[in-house]
Design an enzyme around this catalytic site. Structure first.
Site, short mmCIF file in Angstrom:
data_model
loop_
_atom_site.label_atom_id
_atom_site.label_comp_id
_atom_site.label_asym_id
_atom_site.label_seq_id
_atom_site.Cartn_x
_atom_site.Cartn_y
_atom_site.Cartn_z
CD1 TRP A 151 30.58 32.26 40.09
CD2 TRP A 151 30.81 31.15 42.03
NE1 TRP A 151 29.37 31.72 40.39
CE2 TRP A 151 29.47 31.02 41.58
CE3 TRP A 151 31.16 30.54 43.22
CZ2 TRP A 151 28.50 30.30 42.29
CZ3 TRP A 151 30.20 29.82 43.94
CH2 TRP A 151 28.89 29.71 43.47
CG ASN A 158 25.80 41.90 42.75
OD1 ASN A 158 26.57 41.10 42.24
ND2 ASN A 158 26.20 42.81 43.63
CD1 TRP A 165 37.27 28.43 43.94
CD2 TRP A 165 36.59 29.17 41.95
NE1 TRP A 165 38.37 28.55 43.12
CE2 TRP A 165 37.99 29.00 41.91
CE3 TRP A 165 35.94 29.63 40.81
CZ2 TRP A 165 38.76 29.28 40.75
CZ3 TRP A 165 36.69 29.91 39.67
CH2 TRP A 165 38.08 29.72 39.65
CD GLU A 211 28.64 47.59 41.38
OE1 GLU A 211 28.85 46.38 41.16
OE2 GLU A 211 29.19 48.18 42.33
CD1 TRP A 229 38.66 22.72 46.05
CD2 TRP A 229 37.44 23.91 47.48
NE1 TRP A 229 39.01 24.04 45.89
CE2 TRP A 229 38.27 24.80 46.75
CE3 TRP A 229 36.58 24.44 48.44
CZ2 TRP A 229 38.26 26.18 46.97
CZ3 TRP A 229 36.57 25.82 48.65
CH2 TRP A 229 37.40 26.67 47.93
CD1 TRP A 254 32.71 47.03 40.76
CD2 TRP A 254 34.30 45.44 40.74
NE1 TRP A 254 33.34 47.02 41.99
CE2 TRP A 254 34.32 46.05 42.00
CE3 TRP A 254 35.21 44.41 40.50
CZ2 TRP A 254 35.19 45.68 43.02
CZ3 TRP A 254 36.09 44.03 41.52
CH2 TRP A 254 36.08 44.66 42.75
P1 FAD Z 1 23.11 46.46 37.85
O1 FAD Z 1 23.30 46.50 39.32
O2 FAD Z 1 22.07 47.33 37.28
O3 FAD Z 1 24.53 46.82 37.22
C1 FAD Z 1 24.65 47.28 35.86
C2 FAD Z 1 25.62 46.42 35.11
O4 FAD Z 1 26.91 46.52 35.69
C3 FAD Z 1 25.29 44.94 35.13
O5 FAD Z 1 24.32 44.61 34.16
C4 FAD Z 1 26.65 44.32 34.84
O6 FAD Z 1 26.94 44.34 33.49
C5 FAD Z 1 27.59 45.28 35.56
N1 FAD Z 1 27.87 44.77 36.91
C6 FAD Z 1 27.17 44.98 38.03
N2 FAD Z 1 27.78 44.37 39.08
C7 FAD Z 1 28.86 43.76 38.59
C8 FAD Z 1 29.89 42.97 39.16
N3 FAD Z 1 29.93 42.69 40.47
N4 FAD Z 1 30.83 42.47 38.35
C9 FAD Z 1 30.84 42.73 37.02
N5 FAD Z 1 29.89 43.49 36.42
C10 FAD Z 1 28.93 43.99 37.20
N6 FAD Z 1 27.29 39.51 35.94
C11 FAD Z 1 27.07 39.15 34.67
O7 FAD Z 1 26.78 40.00 33.83
N7 FAD Z 1 27.19 37.85 34.28
C12 FAD Z 1 27.52 36.86 35.15
O8 FAD Z 1 27.62 35.70 34.76
C13 FAD Z 1 27.71 37.21 36.51
N8 FAD Z 1 27.99 36.27 37.44
C14 FAD Z 1 28.20 36.64 38.75
C15 FAD Z 1 28.52 35.66 39.70
C16 FAD Z 1 28.74 36.01 41.03
C17 FAD Z 1 29.10 34.95 42.03
C18 FAD Z 1 28.63 37.35 41.42
C19 FAD Z 1 28.83 37.74 42.85
C20 FAD Z 1 28.31 38.33 40.50
C21 FAD Z 1 28.10 37.99 39.16
N9 FAD Z 1 27.78 38.97 38.17
C22 FAD Z 1 27.59 38.59 36.88
C23 FAD Z 1 27.72 40.40 38.53
C24 FAD Z 1 26.33 40.92 38.94
O9 FAD Z 1 25.75 40.06 39.87
C25 FAD Z 1 25.38 41.08 37.76
O10 FAD Z 1 26.02 41.79 36.73
C26 FAD Z 1 24.13 41.84 38.16
O11 FAD Z 1 23.45 41.14 39.17
C27 FAD Z 1 23.23 42.01 36.96
O12 FAD Z 1 22.04 42.67 37.30
P2 FAD Z 1 21.75 44.14 36.78
O13 FAD Z 1 21.92 44.19 35.31
O14 FAD Z 1 20.45 44.55 37.35
O15 FAD Z 1 22.94 44.94 37.45
#
Ligand code: FAD
Length: 514
Positions: free
Chosen positions: A424, A383, A401, A316, A348, A319
């Site tokens: 997004w 997420n 979006w 993640e 849209w 990503w």
């Molecule tokens: P954990 O699951 O513990 O993951 C650890 C870290 O990995 C996160 O803190 C983040 O930095 C990174 N990460 C995890 N999943 C993703 C992912 N899909 N894409 C990129 N990095 C990821 N993340 C943001 O940090 N800022 C945003 O503005 C953001 N907007 C999002 C919008 C949408 C529509 C979606 C689907 C995802 C978005 N994410 C965003 C990714 C993800 O949802 C969040 O990083 C995550 O929910 C943060 O919670 P956590 O720290 O507990 O994540």
């Protein structure tokens, strides 16, 4: 004229800054979205440089509200920055490093502010960590031009935001990656074979004691430690306490407790098997390097194999790195353009009401409403639910979006342009290796699968708290009309099956016509 060594340098861990013949003046570290002492490349390099001539290290932060507003930064996120800034000042004070805090009335005034500090505080070397967004890069180029025009001033811009600087990772043909899996494979091989990518830099060393007297007025001034927002400030402090120490404690606890089951628990929003570290990463209180280095150490120094939970968590974070690379190499994605140009032709809806109902959590789809209310209450959303609400806005409500992307940025405590845009566009099927257009989440099935008991919905949608696990995912279709009316809950705003067909037909049309 600038002294030798002026200009941009890539600050890998092994590289020390070039040594000037004589250092006679002070060194400046300009903090931006990197509010930490540990593993901060520019800060470390600035500290090393200041020791060369036994000069003082001075820190700068510019409160630039207009600029942040233009970038849709959420008030709750700015508040988190300010709370962390206050903590950073406390830590710098202990090292006798003065933190100068200036306020920029306009984004353009940032240049003259930095220039002013450089002149007033007798600075010869200015350090900062490179930012990746287009506007920030432009701003930094402007500031750099102005500083290099001053006599004997050096600017050193360090690579810090990504574990592997975006310019150092490319396909075999030298092109940037646009698909995640091959990016992840190359990224992992590079990190495994070049351990310096995950080496963490030391905290800065203290200034000589006399700095305390010399800059007494700066040490006596206080940093702003809050910013106005609409959410419950006490709750936010409790959920997201500021400071590097807290961030590291969270990381440690997560790795010790939840991380090993992350692959199994991460998709269930009520349990929340995730780390909740995103606000800290977004404000730069913690670096991705620190997270991956710690997770790798817990996984017997492996990235791609080993414990399923740990490697999934590292994935993640990759990503996050991937979306940063996309932002750098395809800057159109953050300039109101989709990654897949063909999707610009989607027609849209212009129906404003749909967006309003979605943003207020009143769509009549409980899991969507729970997610939006979680966001509106605590500035965060799980997420899995981000994916569900984003998919719903785009593919069920047929709203562009970009409106959802902006709403998220305006409200998330962890708002991050690269990850938000990537998330997004993935959900909207307009992005890199996006969800295919014909795969459309059914919000009721997603709800039954990932919130089987309905506990997450009950927490955020109190109108539904007395419903059982059979009714709660789709009350409109599972209750009698009379019982449904008593709930005081919205009727579904659209029919999912109809919307799904409409979205797929529109996608087929653009593919056929363009
Ligand atoms: P954990 O699951 O513990 O993951 C650890 C870290 O990995 C996160 O803190 C983040 O930095 C990174 N990460 C995890 N999943 C993703 C992912 N899909 N894409 C990129 N990095 C990821 N993340 C943001 O940090 N800022 C945003 O503005 C953001 N907007 C999002 C919008 C949408 C529509 C979606 C689907 C995802 C978005 N994410 C965003 C990714 C993800 O949802 C969040 O990083 C995550 O929910 C943060 O919670 P956590 O720290 O507990 O994540």
């Amino acid at each position: 004229a600038a002294v030798p060594g002026a200009g941009v340098v890539s600050m890998g861990m092994k590289k020390e800054p070039p040594k000037p013949a004589v250092v006679t003046r002070n060194v400046l570290m300009w903090f931006r979205t990197d509010l930490r002492l540990k593993d901060n490349h520019a800060l470390h390099a600035a500290s090393v440089r200041s020791k060369v001539g036994n000069r003082n290290l001075i820190a700068l932060f510019i409160v630039s509200e207009k600029e942040w507003e233009q970038h849709d930064e959420a008030p709750i996120k700015i508040d988190f920055w300010m709370r962390n800034l206050a903590k950073l000042k406390e830590s710098l004070d202990k090292l006798a490093i003065p933190l100068v805090i200036k306020r920029a009335e306009t984004p353009e005034s940032v240049t003259s502010i930095v220039e002013g500090v450089v002149k007033d505080m007798d600075i010869s070397h200015v350090f900062w960590n490179a930012e990746l967004m287009v506007d920030e890069r432009r701003r930094d180029r402007r500031v750099k031009r102005a500083l290099l025009a001053l006599p004997n001033t050096v600017v050193e811009e360090c690579d810090d935001q990504c574990v592997i600087p975006p310019k150092e990772i490319a396909t075999k043909t030298g092109n940037p990656y646009s698909v995640f899996t091959p990016f992840r494979n190359t990224w992992s091989t590079m990190v495994e074979t070049n351990p310096h990518f995950l080496e963490l830099s030391d905290e800065p060393t203290a200034n000589p004691d006399e700095a305390k007297k010399l800059y007494a007025d700066i040490f006596a001034s206080s940093a702003p430690n809050s910013h106005p927002h609409n959410l419950d400030a006490e709750l936010m402090e409790e959920l997201y306490p500021a400071g590097e120490e807290t961030a590291h404690l969270r990381l440690k606890d997560f790795l010790a407790e939840k991380a090993k089951q992350y692959h199994e628990t991460r998709d269930f929003p009520y349990e929340n098997g995730c780390s909740s570290l995103s606000p800290y990463l977004s404000a730069g209180v913690l670096s991705t390097r620190q997270c991956i280095a710690a997770a790798r150490a817990a996984n017997n120094n492996k990235i791609m194999v080993g414990n399923d939970g740990l490697r999934t968590w590292i994935k993640e974070l990759i990503w996050r790195e991937f979306y940063r690379n996309i932002l750098v190499h395809f800057p159109r994605v953050c300039m109101n353009k989709p990654f897949q140009p063909i999707t610009e032709h989607i027609r849209w809806t212009a129906d404003q009401r749909r967006f309003q109902m979605w943003s207020q959590g009143k769509t009549g789809y409980p899991i969507v409403d729970a997610g939006m209310r979680q966001l509106n209450t605590i500035g965060y959303m799980h997420n899995r639910v981000r994916m569900i609400v984003a998919c719903f806005l785009v593919k069920d409500l047929f709203v562009n979006w970009q409106k959802g992307e902006k709403y998220f940025m305006n409200n998330l405590i962890d708002g991050d342009l690269a990850s938000n845009n990537g998330g997004w566009q993935w959900c909207a099927s307009t992005g890199t290796d996006a969800q295919p257009y014909f795969r459309i989440f059914n919000p009721v099935l997603q709800s039954q699968r990932f919130d089987p008991n309905g506990d997450y919905i009950r927490k955020w949608v109190p109108e539904l708290k007395h419903l059982n696990e059979k009714q709660i995912h789709d009350p409109y279709h599972t209750l009698s009309a009379k019982d449904f009316a008593k709930l005081g809950y919205s009727k579904p705003i659209v029919d999912h099956a109809d919307s799904k067909k409409k979205f797929q037909d529109e996608f087929k049309r653009i593919i056929a016509e363009h």
